[in-house]
Design an enzyme around this catalytic site. Structure first.
Site, PDB file in Angstrom:
ATOM      1  N   ARG A  83       0.858  -1.180   0.000  1.00 38.02           N
ATOM      2  CA  ARG A  83       0.000   0.000   0.000  1.00 38.02           C
ATOM      3  C   ARG A  83       0.892   1.228   0.000  1.00 38.02           C
ATOM      4  NH1 ARG A  83      -2.634   0.430   5.085  1.00 38.02           N
ATOM      5  NH2 ARG A  83      -1.205   2.157   5.376  1.00 38.02           N
ATOM      6  N   GLU A 102       5.071   6.859   2.413  1.00 41.17           N
ATOM      7  CA  GLU A 102       5.885   5.635   2.429  1.00 41.17           C
ATOM      8  C   GLU A 102       5.146   4.568   1.639  1.00 41.17           C
ATOM      9  OE1 GLU A 102       5.991   3.140   5.862  1.00 41.17           O
ATOM     10  OE2 GLU A 102       3.920   3.536   6.390  1.00 41.17           O
ATOM     11  N   ASN A 104       4.162   0.498   2.098  1.00 45.11           N
ATOM     12  CA  ASN A 104       4.145  -0.615   3.055  1.00 45.11           C
ATOM     13  C   ASN A 104       4.178  -1.915   2.274  1.00 45.11           C
ATOM     14  OD1 ASN A 104       3.325   0.974   5.640  1.00 45.11           O
ATOM     15  ND2 ASN A 104       1.922   1.672   4.059  1.00 45.11           N
ATOM     16  N   SER A 109      -2.588  -3.000   5.945  1.00 40.26           N
ATOM     17  CA  SER A 109      -3.903  -3.410   6.435  1.00 40.26           C
ATOM     18  C   SER A 109      -5.021  -2.443   6.062  1.00 40.26           C
ATOM     19  CB  SER A 109      -3.842  -3.643   7.938  1.00 40.26           C
ATOM     20  OG  SER A 109      -3.340  -2.502   8.564  1.00 40.26           O
ATOM     21  N   LYS A 263      12.512   2.321   5.317  1.00 38.82           N
ATOM     22  CA  LYS A 263      12.636   3.754   5.103  1.00 38.82           C
ATOM     23  C   LYS A 263      13.984   4.088   4.448  1.00 38.82           C
ATOM     24  CE  LYS A 263       8.843   4.731   7.764  1.00 38.82           C
ATOM     25  NZ  LYS A 263       8.173   3.444   7.825  1.00 38.82           N
ATOM     26  N   LYS A 322      12.858   9.770  10.773  1.00 36.46           N
ATOM     27  CA  LYS A 322      12.221   8.448  10.757  1.00 36.46           C
ATOM     28  C   LYS A 322      13.213   7.308  11.008  1.00 36.46           C
ATOM     29  CE  LYS A 322       8.507   9.501   7.516  1.00 36.46           C
ATOM     30  NZ  LYS A 322       7.703   8.899   6.430  1.00 36.46           N
ATOM     31  N   GLU A 326       7.888   0.327  11.475  1.00 31.78           N
ATOM     32  CA  GLU A 326       6.570   0.384  10.860  1.00 31.78           C
ATOM     33  C   GLU A 326       5.520   0.441  11.967  1.00 31.78           C
ATOM     34  OE1 GLU A 326       6.308   0.462   7.587  1.00 31.78           O
ATOM     35  OE2 GLU A 326       8.453   0.160   7.317  1.00 31.78           O
ATOM     36  N   GLY A 327       4.308   0.791  11.560  1.00 31.44           N
ATOM     37  CA  GLY A 327       3.192   0.664  12.484  1.00 31.44           C
ATOM     38  C   GLY A 327       2.762   1.951  13.161  1.00 31.44           C
ATOM     39  N   ARG A 408      -7.471   7.563   5.220  1.00 29.34           N
ATOM     40  CA  ARG A 408      -7.433   7.653   6.684  1.00 29.34           C
ATOM     41  C   ARG A 408      -7.322   9.123   7.066  1.00 29.34           C
ATOM     42  NH1 ARG A 408      -2.288   4.341   7.992  1.00 29.34           N
ATOM     43  NH2 ARG A 408      -1.716   5.401   6.069  1.00 29.34           N
TER      44      ARG A 408
END
Ligand code: ADP
Ligand code: MG
Length: 432
Positions: A83, A102, A104, A109, A263, A322, A326-327, A408
């Site tokens: 994604r 970024e 993923n 998800s 990254k 960064k 992740e997350g 989002r």
């Protein structure tokens, strides 16, 4: 066990149509790029050399990658589900531009839950007497697109009785998102099992041909919804991961593709000439990809890193710092960025981070609906994600698609964090 609803905005959010189309148009290029990186041992080795000296997690993933290559890959079918996330940057001239946050490449998800959000927002608009606007919401079904990719990989693996294994978290907080994809597979008569790393450690095995078995079932596809942060691993889980990577099963993603999503790789891609080397003979794809890049900077030891570190300390609000994580919730901003960078500016520790230009979108008003949280109009910004799915057999790409989108939205006071981090909520683009 507690069941809770996923947080969502009351109203859909406006998204400029040109940027929405641009994000879709570049997705197949990103699929090709990620796949090319995953097959380029020298590029990964060279790019991650400084990072793995200081970042133990990336180093462990990298060691498994090298070990599997040395033994010789047993896997011949490859499945990528990624994604690519963007914000709409309002530069000096106020025209918004699509800038990638970024990409993923593991456990991307919300493709499942977001397949339902357009219907929720369509209903809300109708209740508000806005049926015409409701009919303009675009259909969106990433769960089907993701499942079609998994189904293709399962079919090419070529064993009718083999199953698809979802590798899931110890504590499962997002099970319904995964079930949406799972149900699409059952609808196609493909069996799905859900296992954790510890199940694989205790009961997983390889036969002489490196076929993967668990509880007597052969596994055709391993779909990771876990395994992307250090806390997912203890020693046994690392052993389980190695076993999975050595197997013939199609891993989504294989470990090389997971590394392609770091990254540090993202930052190296922005160097002049790198995209051209990775995608030779595809100048148009290179141009489409490059147009989405924000400024990205290496903090490797040397003059280049010294200079950008000094610039970020002098003007921290221009940048995001960064780490290789992740997350959500790991990046540093503003005063905190300045303090951390000042502390590590002369130490090799700084090479575990990258610097990125801070993207500044135009805020809009909305209501964020979340359990146990007061309802109030809030100034928000949105992040658009496009799901990419591809399948490669040997050297041949047999599927390369954009599989839907995710919007989002979060309150502007949160610099960082996604839906899982409890900051952003699910939204639907209202394309204008
Ligand atoms: P993670 O892998 O933890 O999701 P991201 O790079 O996606 O890391 O960053 C997490 C969040 O931080 C994003 O969802 C976004 O809200 C914010 N963010 C990241 N990079 C930038 C940036 N360059 N400018 C503004 N916000 C950013
Ligand atoms: Mg992110």
């Amino acid at each position: 066990q507690v069941v809770n609803y996923a947080p969502f905005t009351l109203l859909p959010s406006a998204v400029p149509s040109a940027l929405f189309e641009q994000a879709y148009a570049v997705q197949q290029d990103f699929n090709l790029l990620v796949d090319a990186i995953s097959q380029n041992k020298e590029f990964l080795e060279h790019t991650l050399a400084s990072t793995i000296k200081v970042d133990d997690f990336t180093a462990r993933l990298f060691r498994i990658h090298m070990q599997v290559l040395e033994e010789g890959l047993a896997q011949s079918v490859f499945l990528g589900i990624n994604r690519s996330d963007y914000m709409f940057d309002c530069g000096a001239d106020e025209t918004p531009a699509l800038k990638q946050i970024e990409i993923n490449t593991i456990a991307a998800s919300f493709g499942g839950l977001t397949s339902r959000t357009a219907a929720v927002h369509g209903l809300v608009l109708k209740v508000l007497g806005k049926s015409k606007e409701a009919s303009r919401l675009l259909p969106n079904n990433p769960s089907k697109g993701l499942a079609l990719g998994i189904a293709k990989a399962w079919e090419l693996y070529g064993s009718q009785n083999a199953v698809v294994m979802f590798l899931v978290e110890e504590v499962q907080r997002n099970i319904f998102d995964q079930r949406c994809v799972e149900n699409e597979l059952w609808n196609r008569n493909i069996r799905v099992i859900r296992k954790r790393f510890r199940d694989v450690f205790e009961r997983g095995s390889l036969d002489d041909a490196k076929r993967l078995y668990i509880d007597g079932q052969e596994v055709a596809v391993v779909y990771y919804r876990e395994g992307y942060v250090p806390s997912n691993y203890d020693q046994q889980n690392w052993e389980a991961r190695l076993l999975l990577e050595r197997s013939r099963a199609v891993k989504c993603p294989d470990i090389a593709t997971q590394l392609a999503g770091t990254k540090k790789v993202q930052q190296e891609l922005s160097r002049p000439g790198t995209l051209e080397r990775l995608l030779p003979g595809r100048p148009e794809a290179v141009a489409r990809i490059r147009a989405t890049f924000a400024g990205l900077y290496s903090l490797d030891m040397g003059k280049e890193g010294d200079k950008i570190a000094a610039a970020a300390i002098a003007d921290p609000d221009r940048f995001v710092l960064k780490p290789q994580r992740e997350g959500g919730g790991n990046n540093l901003y503003g005063e905190e960025l300045r303090q951390v960078l000042e502390k590590i500016r002369d130490s090799p520790e700084r090479t575990s981070y990258i610097l990125m230009d801070k993207i500044k979108p135009q805020p809009a008003m909305n209501y964020l609906l979340r359990a146990h949280s007061p309802l109030q109009v809030t100034e928000c910004i949105s992040e658009l994600g496009i799901f990419g799915v591809y399948v490669r057999q040997g050297k041949e790409m047999v599927m390369n698609k954009a599989a839907g989108h995710l919007l989002r939205t979060k309150a502007i006071e949160h610099a960082d964090g996604g839906v899982a981090a409890g900051v952003a909520v699910l939204d639907t683009p209202y394309v204008v």
